[in-house]
Design an enzyme around this catalytic site. Structure first.
Site, mmCIF file in Angstrom:
data_model
loop_
_atom_site.group_PDB
_atom_site.id
_atom_site.type_symbol
_atom_site.label_atom_id
_atom_site.label_comp_id
_atom_site.label_asym_id
_atom_site.label_seq_id
_atom_site.Cartn_x
_atom_site.Cartn_y
_atom_site.Cartn_z
ATOM 1 N N ASP A 145 0.680 -1.166 -0.117
ATOM 2 C CA ASP A 145 -0.028 0.063 0.256
ATOM 3 C C ASP A 145 1.007 1.274 0.000
ATOM 4 O O ASP A 145 0.368 2.470 0.398
ATOM 5 C CB ASP A 145 -0.886 -0.050 1.107
ATOM 6 C CG ASP A 145 -0.325 0.038 2.508
ATOM 7 O OD1 ASP A 145 1.113 -0.234 2.394
ATOM 8 O OD2 ASP A 145 -1.013 0.027 3.723
ATOM 9 N N GLU A 158 1.413 4.383 7.231
ATOM 10 C CA GLU A 158 0.487 3.810 6.416
ATOM 11 C C GLU A 158 -0.184 4.918 5.603
ATOM 12 O O GLU A 158 0.007 6.076 6.115
ATOM 13 C CB GLU A 158 -0.658 3.093 7.355
ATOM 14 C CG GLU A 158 0.023 1.856 8.117
ATOM 15 C CD GLU A 158 0.012 0.601 7.134
ATOM 16 O OE1 GLU A 158 0.010 0.936 5.948
ATOM 17 O OE2 GLU A 158 -0.261 -0.315 7.557
#
Ligand code: GLP
Length: 236
Positions: free
Chosen positions: A136, A143
């Protein structure tokens, strides 16, 4: 940005190890930022071999790792501290007291995070930061988010990251959902960055991160703003 295409995982790993060895040859007391995951395993094996062959000396090196799972102790085989000892530190002459990994079991994680940044500042920052890249686009455990976080911090792992990490755990429930990670401040403050991306499955995210929009939705895209990044990739 300097791109190096490697013909195999072994070639990628040795190329990365040579760059790290050159760094510590140039500056014996270098501060290395280190990473976990499957990507750097070959690099660490090459470095261990170089040490055995007296081609690398870690006696004055300090290391700071990117991240650690919250709740996993150094004895837990899935912890990043355990990983680093087993895959690198136990095979080279780095002094154990000069190896740092955030403590995911600290009673006060916010304080642990602040102290980790203070430690990196005291060390004079990172000379060379090794990075992998998550599917990702995460680096360390930064993140995808609405903003980039500068400081070391506790973060909730994305469903896709938990999914990707599940392969290392016996039971699904054992996969940690939180981690403590260096923020973008320490990573971008590194004098040099070395990113390794192995295999076809990383190609799409690597392209997005290196050539796409600079956005916290693709955390590694911030590296486009760093003046000294080397990317070693293989497509096999
Ligand atoms: C974990 C680590 C990252 C690493 C990523 C990719 O999430 N925290 O630092 O880059 O995994 O892992 P792999 O190299 O196994 O693909």
């Amino acid at each position: 940005m300097n791109f190096i295409k490697a013909e195999s995982y072994e070639a990628l790993s040795c190329a990365a190890a040579e760059i790290i060895a050159a760094q510590i040859a140039e500056k014996k007391n270098a501060v290395l930022g280190l990473a976990t995951g499957s990507s750097p395993l070959g690099t660490y094996a090459c470095l261990s071999k170089m040490y055995a062959e007296e081609r690398a000396d870690f006696s004055e090196v300090t290391s700071v790792n990117l991240d650690e799972y919250v709740g996993l102790s150094a004895e837990n085989e899935q912890s990043y501290r355990y990983f680093m000892n087993k895959n690198l530190f136990d095979h080279i002459n780095i002094r154990p007291e000069n190896t740092f990994v955030p403590n995911g079991c600290a009673e006060e994680l916010a304080r642990e995070a602040a102290e980790y940044d203070a430690l990196i500042a005291r060390l004079g920052g990172i000379d060379l930061q090794l990075l992998g890249i998550g599917l990702d686009g995460h680096i360390g455990f930064n993140e995808p988010a609405e903003f980039f976080t500068k400081e070391t911090h506790v973060t909730e792992l994305d469903a896709s990251t938990i999914e990707a990490n599940a392969r290392f755990f016996a039971r699904r429930e054992d996969v940690p959902t939180k981690a403590i990670t260096m923020g973008m401040g320490a990573i971008m403050g590194a004098k040099k960055i070395l990113l390794i991306a192995n295999g076809k499955k990383k190609r799409e995210i690597l392209e997005k991160a290196m050539y796409g929009k600079i956005t916290p939705r693709v955390p590694a895209s911030i590296l486009q703003l760093h003046p000294n990044v080397t990317v070693i990739y293989s497509e096999i």
